[in-house]
Structures are given as C-alpha cells and as structure tokens.
Design a protein around this motif. Structure first.
Motif, PDB file in Angstrom:
ATOM      1  N   ALA A  10       0.745  -1.130   0.012  1.00 32.18           N
ATOM      2  CA  ALA A  10      -0.368   0.446   0.001  1.00 32.18           C
ATOM      3  C   ALA A  10       1.141   1.261  -0.217  1.00 32.18           C
ATOM      4  O   ALA A  10       0.453   2.499  -0.303  1.00 32.18           O
ATOM      5  CB  ALA A  10      -0.816  -0.502   1.480  1.00 32.18           C
ATOM      6  N   LEU A  11       1.820   1.451   0.679  1.00 33.04           N
ATOM      7  CA  LEU A  11       2.499   2.033   0.423  1.00 33.04           C
ATOM      8  C   LEU A  11       3.320   2.620  -0.704  1.00 33.04           C
ATOM      9  O   LEU A  11       4.105   3.318  -1.348  1.00 33.04           O
ATOM     10  CB  LEU A  11       3.566   2.157   2.118  1.00 33.04           C
ATOM     11  N   ARG A  12       3.761   1.624  -1.646  1.00 35.32           N
ATOM     12  CA  ARG A  12       4.507   1.724  -3.172  1.00 35.32           C
ATOM     13  C   ARG A  12       3.147   2.640  -3.825  1.00 35.32           C
ATOM     14  O   ARG A  12       4.274   2.735  -4.510  1.00 35.32           O
ATOM     15  CB  ARG A  12       3.893   0.562  -3.399  1.00 35.32           C
ATOM     16  N   GLU A  13       1.855   2.762  -2.784  1.00 33.76           N
ATOM     17  CA  GLU A  13       1.496   3.712  -4.040  1.00 33.76           C
ATOM     18  C   GLU A  13       0.853   5.546  -3.478  1.00 33.76           C
ATOM     19  O   GLU A  13       1.105   6.229  -4.041  1.00 33.76           O
ATOM     20  CB  GLU A  13       0.175   3.561  -3.337  1.00 33.76           C
ATOM     21  N   VAL A  14       2.607   5.984  -2.265  1.00 39.40           N
ATOM     22  CA  VAL A  14       2.285   6.452  -1.649  1.00 39.40           C
ATOM     23  C   VAL A  14       3.760   7.388  -2.229  1.00 39.40           C
ATOM     24  O   VAL A  14       4.561   7.002  -1.875  1.00 39.40           O
ATOM     25  CB  VAL A  14       2.750   7.016  -0.110  1.00 39.40           C
ATOM     26  N   LEU A  15       3.122   8.793  -3.407  1.00 36.56           N
ATOM     27  CA  LEU A  15       4.665   8.732  -4.494  1.00 36.56           C
ATOM     28  C   LEU A  15       4.922   9.926  -2.850  1.00 36.56           C
ATOM     29  O   LEU A  15       4.294  10.664  -2.526  1.00 36.56           O
ATOM     30  CB  LEU A  15       4.124   9.326  -5.340  1.00 36.56           C
ATOM     31  N   ASP A  16       6.390  10.235  -3.385  1.00 41.87           N
ATOM     32  CA  ASP A  16       7.020  11.659  -2.769  1.00 41.87           C
ATOM     33  C   ASP A  16       6.498  12.921  -3.848  1.00 41.87           C
ATOM     34  O   ASP A  16       6.087  12.402  -4.597  1.00 41.87           O
ATOM     35  CB  ASP A  16       8.954  10.980  -2.992  1.00 41.87           C
ATOM     36  N   PRO A  17       6.207  13.749  -2.838  1.00 40.08           N
ATOM     37  CA  PRO A  17       5.815  15.063  -3.707  1.00 40.08           C
ATOM     38  C   PRO A  17       6.971  15.508  -4.703  1.00 40.08           C
ATOM     39  O   PRO A  17       6.319  16.098  -5.999  1.00 40.08           O
ATOM     40  CB  PRO A  17       5.589  15.919  -2.419  1.00 40.08           C
ATOM     41  N   GLU A  18       7.810  15.610  -4.291  1.00 41.54           N
ATOM     42  CA  GLU A  18       8.567  16.317  -5.796  1.00 41.54           C
ATOM     43  C   GLU A  18       9.226  15.205  -6.900  1.00 41.54           C
ATOM     44  O   GLU A  18       8.616  15.815  -8.008  1.00 41.54           O
ATOM     45  CB  GLU A  18      10.074  15.909  -5.252  1.00 41.54           C
ATOM     46  N   TYR A  19       9.062  14.123  -6.500  1.00 42.60           N
ATOM     47  CA  TYR A  19       9.177  12.750  -8.109  1.00 42.60           C
ATOM     48  C   TYR A  19       8.829  11.976  -8.116  1.00 42.60           C
ATOM     49  O   TYR A  19       7.744  11.439  -7.067  1.00 42.60           O
ATOM     50  CB  TYR A  19      10.672  12.040  -7.204  1.00 42.60           C
ATOM     51  N   PRO A  20       7.654  10.962  -8.985  1.00 46.90           N
ATOM     52  CA  PRO A  20       7.222  10.292  -9.317  1.00 46.90           C
ATOM     53  C   PRO A  20       7.584   8.672  -8.857  1.00 46.90           C
ATOM     54  O   PRO A  20       8.137   8.001  -9.986  1.00 46.90           O
ATOM     55  CB  PRO A  20       6.824  10.281 -10.418  1.00 46.90           C
ATOM     56  N   ILE A  21       8.110   8.808  -7.597  1.00 43.17           N
ATOM     57  CA  ILE A  21       7.993   7.715  -7.312  1.00 43.17           C
ATOM     58  C   ILE A  21       8.026   7.061  -5.598  1.00 43.17           C
ATOM     59  O   ILE A  21       8.193   8.488  -5.158  1.00 43.17           O
ATOM     60  CB  ILE A  21      10.350   7.328  -6.959  1.00 43.17           C
TER      61      ILE A  21
END
Length: 101
Positions: A10-21
């Motif tokens: 589930a946390l893999r769906e939470v992206l860093d706000p700066e980069y799409p990762i």
C-alpha cells in the motif's frame, strides 16, 4: 488485520511529492509493524529541512486508513542516515526515467 507486506504494498502507492517514486522505493520507510488495528511506521527523510514532511505523513495515514482492518496509523520519524544507496533498483530506474539519477 493486514500483513506487513500488504502495508508495504500500500505504501508503494504513496509517492514522494517531488518525484514520481514511492516512499518505499526511495528508501524512506524504515520499519513497519502491525498490531491489531494499529500500524506503526518508521519514516525518515532525505534531509532534515524537507518542506513536505507533514504532507508525506498525511499521505501515509490517508492511504493506510483505507485498508481493511486498519484503525490507527502511528508514524515515528527516525533520523537514520539516508543516502542514494537506500533507493531500490526500481526506484533508481524510475528516477532515471525522469532524468534525476
């Protein structure tokens, strides 16, 4: 009650706000514990002055509270030393795709 691996997915769906990762692939998630309806996350940041700290924590809580069996999310910020070595191979690939690494 979700498993640790289900929480990590589930946390893999939470992206860093700066980069799409994802936070997982950036190496920011340092620990996951599940005890009943409580999920405990250990989280670090790439730098102490990260302007998105609150946003990242809000995104984690929002995503995990959508999971069946999760009633509470506790986040502990740990100041483990972070480096690019903490980025997963998938994370490196995604960063290369956007021209960061």
């Amino acid at each position: 009650m979700p498993s640790v691996e289900e929480v990590r997915d589930a946390l893999r769906e939470v992206l860093d706000p700066e980069y799409p990762i994802s936070l997982v692939d950036l190496g920011l998630i340092r620990g996951i514990e599940v005890e009943g309806e409580v999920v405990r996350i250990k989280l670090t940041y790439t730098c102490m002055g990260c302007p998105a700290m609150d946003m990242i924590q809000d995104d984690i809580r929002e995503r995990l509270l959508q999971m069946e069996g999760v009633g509470e999310v506790d986040i502990e910020v740990v100041w483990d030393s972070w480096s690019r070595r903490d980025i997963t191979p998938l994370g490196r690939k995604k960063l290369r795709e956007v021209g960061v690494v």
